[in-house]
Design a protein around this motif. Sequence first.
Motif, mmCIF file in Angstrom:
data_model
loop_
_atom_site.group_PDB
_atom_site.id
_atom_site.type_symbol
_atom_site.label_atom_id
_atom_site.label_comp_id
_atom_site.label_asym_id
_atom_site.label_seq_id
_atom_site.Cartn_x
_atom_site.Cartn_y
_atom_site.Cartn_z
ATOM 1 N N GLY A 162 -23.304 -10.232 20.571
ATOM 2 C CA GLY A 162 -22.759 -11.677 20.856
ATOM 3 C C GLY A 162 -22.795 -12.371 20.015
ATOM 4 O O GLY A 162 -22.650 -13.838 20.204
ATOM 5 N N LYS A 163 -23.257 -12.025 18.703
ATOM 6 C CA LYS A 163 -23.040 -13.881 17.608
ATOM 7 C C LYS A 163 -21.588 -14.010 17.579
ATOM 8 O O LYS A 163 -20.428 -13.076 17.122
ATOM 9 N N GLN A 164 -22.116 -14.484 17.033
ATOM 10 C CA GLN A 164 -20.112 -14.620 16.575
ATOM 11 C C GLN A 164 -20.078 -15.867 15.024
ATOM 12 O O GLN A 164 -21.258 -16.010 14.382
ATOM 13 N N TYR A 165 -18.797 -15.013 14.756
ATOM 14 C CA TYR A 165 -19.225 -15.579 13.021
ATOM 15 C C TYR A 165 -17.909 -16.134 12.154
ATOM 16 O O TYR A 165 -16.475 -16.234 13.542
ATOM 17 N N SER A 166 -17.608 -16.525 11.525
ATOM 18 C CA SER A 166 -16.524 -17.224 11.319
ATOM 19 C C SER A 166 -16.466 -17.174 9.371
ATOM 20 O O SER A 166 -16.795 -16.730 8.954
ATOM 21 N N ARG A 167 -15.027 -17.512 9.289
ATOM 22 C CA ARG A 167 -14.961 -17.930 7.745
ATOM 23 C C ARG A 167 -13.316 -18.146 6.742
ATOM 24 O O ARG A 167 -12.984 -17.877 8.153
ATOM 25 N N GLN A 168 -14.143 -19.581 6.565
ATOM 26 C CA GLN A 168 -12.910 -20.181 5.646
ATOM 27 C C GLN A 168 -11.492 -19.117 4.194
ATOM 28 O O GLN A 168 -12.786 -18.878 3.779
ATOM 29 N N TYR A 169 -11.163 -19.448 4.530
ATOM 30 C CA TYR A 169 -9.450 -19.255 3.213
ATOM 31 C C TYR A 169 -9.311 -19.958 2.690
ATOM 32 O O TYR A 169 -8.363 -21.250 3.232
ATOM 33 N N HIS A 170 -8.980 -20.109 1.459
ATOM 34 C CA HIS A 170 -8.108 -20.962 0.899
ATOM 35 C C HIS A 170 -6.630 -20.079 0.134
ATOM 36 O O HIS A 170 -7.388 -19.285 -0.860
ATOM 37 N N ASP A 171 -6.327 -20.365 -0.300
ATOM 38 C CA ASP A 171 -4.743 -19.887 -0.940
ATOM 39 C C ASP A 171 -4.634 -20.335 -2.830
ATOM 40 O O ASP A 171 -4.930 -22.029 -2.674
ATOM 41 N N ALA A 172 -3.360 -20.540 -3.050
ATOM 42 C CA ALA A 172 -2.907 -21.144 -4.203
ATOM 43 C C ALA A 172 -2.653 -22.489 -4.100
ATOM 44 O O ALA A 172 -2.419 -23.607 -4.792
ATOM 45 N N THR A 173 -2.345 -22.713 -2.660
ATOM 46 C CA THR A 173 -2.081 -24.335 -2.415
ATOM 47 C C THR A 173 -2.868 -25.231 -2.088
ATOM 48 O O THR A 173 -2.885 -26.597 -1.130
ATOM 49 N N SER A 174 -4.243 -24.543 -1.462
ATOM 50 C CA SER A 174 -4.809 -25.365 -1.354
ATOM 51 C C SER A 174 -5.661 -26.794 -2.620
ATOM 52 O O SER A 174 -5.633 -25.456 -3.984
ATOM 53 N N LEU A 175 -5.543 -27.869 -1.948
ATOM 54 C CA LEU A 175 -6.601 -28.657 -2.752
ATOM 55 C C LEU A 175 -7.891 -29.083 -2.969
ATOM 56 O O LEU A 175 -8.630 -29.573 -3.667
ATOM 57 N N SER A 176 -8.411 -28.683 -1.955
ATOM 58 C CA SER A 176 -9.590 -28.742 -1.146
ATOM 59 C C SER A 176 -11.026 -27.907 -2.202
ATOM 60 O O SER A 176 -11.953 -28.180 -2.935
ATOM 61 N N ALA A 177 -9.861 -26.532 -2.877
ATOM 62 C CA ALA A 177 -11.126 -25.282 -3.243
ATOM 63 C C ALA A 177 -10.384 -24.555 -3.495
ATOM 64 O O ALA A 177 -9.153 -24.168 -3.218
ATOM 65 N N PRO A 178 -10.732 -23.636 -4.213
ATOM 66 C CA PRO A 178 -9.931 -22.430 -5.396
ATOM 67 C C PRO A 178 -10.049 -21.602 -4.189
ATOM 68 O O PRO A 178 -10.812 -21.601 -3.657
ATOM 69 N N PRO A 179 -9.004 -20.598 -4.503
ATOM 70 C CA PRO A 179 -8.481 -19.808 -3.774
ATOM 71 C C PRO A 179 -9.813 -18.396 -3.319
ATOM 72 O O PRO A 179 -10.234 -18.160 -4.443
ATOM 73 N N THR A 180 -9.373 -18.186 -2.140
ATOM 74 C CA THR A 180 -10.684 -17.124 -1.889
ATOM 75 C C THR A 180 -10.116 -16.278 -2.406
ATOM 76 O O THR A 180 -9.249 -15.089 -1.507
ATOM 77 N N ILE A 181 -11.060 -14.862 -2.579
ATOM 78 C CA ILE A 181 -10.991 -13.809 -2.482
ATOM 79 C C ILE A 181 -11.752 -12.819 -2.415
ATOM 80 O O ILE A 181 -12.977 -12.415 -2.582
ATOM 81 N N VAL A 182 -11.667 -12.774 -0.468
ATOM 82 C CA VAL A 182 -12.289 -11.928 0.159
ATOM 83 C C VAL A 182 -10.860 -11.127 1.343
ATOM 84 O O VAL A 182 -10.646 -11.184 1.696
ATOM 85 N N ASN A 183 -12.080 -10.493 1.784
ATOM 86 C CA ASN A 183 -11.458 -9.400 3.047
ATOM 87 C C ASN A 183 -11.475 -9.945 4.121
ATOM 88 O O ASN A 183 -12.653 -10.797 4.455
ATOM 89 N N TYR A 184 -10.500 -10.065 5.523
ATOM 90 C CA TYR A 184 -10.770 -10.192 6.953
ATOM 91 C C TYR A 184 -11.644 -9.955 7.465
ATOM 92 O O TYR A 184 -11.235 -8.068 6.592
ATOM 93 N N PRO A 185 -12.767 -10.005 7.606
ATOM 94 C CA PRO A 185 -13.326 -9.145 8.308
ATOM 95 C C PRO A 185 -13.477 -8.698 9.820
ATOM 96 O O PRO A 185 -12.672 -9.354 10.893
ATOM 97 N N THR A 186 -13.936 -7.338 9.930
ATOM 98 C CA THR A 186 -13.951 -6.252 10.547
ATOM 99 C C THR A 186 -14.480 -5.703 11.071
ATOM 100 O O THR A 186 -14.794 -5.145 12.859
ATOM 101 N N HIS A 187 -16.121 -5.719 10.655
ATOM 102 C CA HIS A 187 -17.074 -5.386 11.010
ATOM 103 C C HIS A 187 -19.131 -5.672 10.280
ATOM 104 O O HIS A 187 -18.204 -7.104 9.240
ATOM 105 N N ASP A 188 -19.387 -6.563 10.860
ATOM 106 C CA ASP A 188 -20.876 -7.001 10.596
ATOM 107 C C ASP A 188 -21.501 -5.936 9.600
ATOM 108 O O ASP A 188 -21.316 -5.786 8.758
#
Length: 205
Positions: A162-188
């Motif tokens: 019943g928990k909620q999760y969120s994840r942010q993503y940044h790519d090479a066009t983002s000005l606010s943070a370096p690109p993120t290298i993470v997998n799209y979450p499918t399991h907790d």
Amino acid sequence: FFRMFPSAHRTLVDQGAEYLNTKERFLDFLRQDEGQGLYDKKIQSMVDNKQSRLIVNINDLRLFDVKLTQRLLKLPTQVLPPFEEALDEYIQSKPHLMPDKQQQTISYHIGFEGSFGSHLVTPRQLGASFLKRLVCLEGIVTRCSLVRPKVVVSRHWCPATGKQYSRQYHDATSLSAPPTIVNYPTHDENGNVLSTEYGLSSYKD
């Protein structure tokens, strides 16, 4: 153990001070004739229409501060982030602009129009000398591929817990943070299956 040399420390301090100075200068630009100025009305209209991008006329900015405008054209990746943070701070400081609490999660951005001078180019004129510069590109679109929206924030729900999760993503066009290298979450973390809440996730073109 990490040791920071004095020269590197001074560089970081100088960059931080420059960031804050740029942010405060753009706040001063937005605060001109506060309550009655052109951009106060533009921001109010943007928020009322639930839009997320403020269009600034570069001629107005040039009249306000020539050096700041030159820095914007030459170093947009250093100038735009404090500009956008200043816009967000300006909106947050005025409760009447945001009666809807859901709008507080909107990420605001800035676009430019007006006279770009030598930075107004056609596709044929767009050369290596304009790398990392702010340009206005004029041309005729003859073919356009399918535009796929990018995920900025994905939101997930776990039926088992019943928990909620969120994840942010940044790519090479983002000005606010370096690109993120993470997998799209499918399991907790416990291996429970996550269900993506597509309607609550955020996207950009």
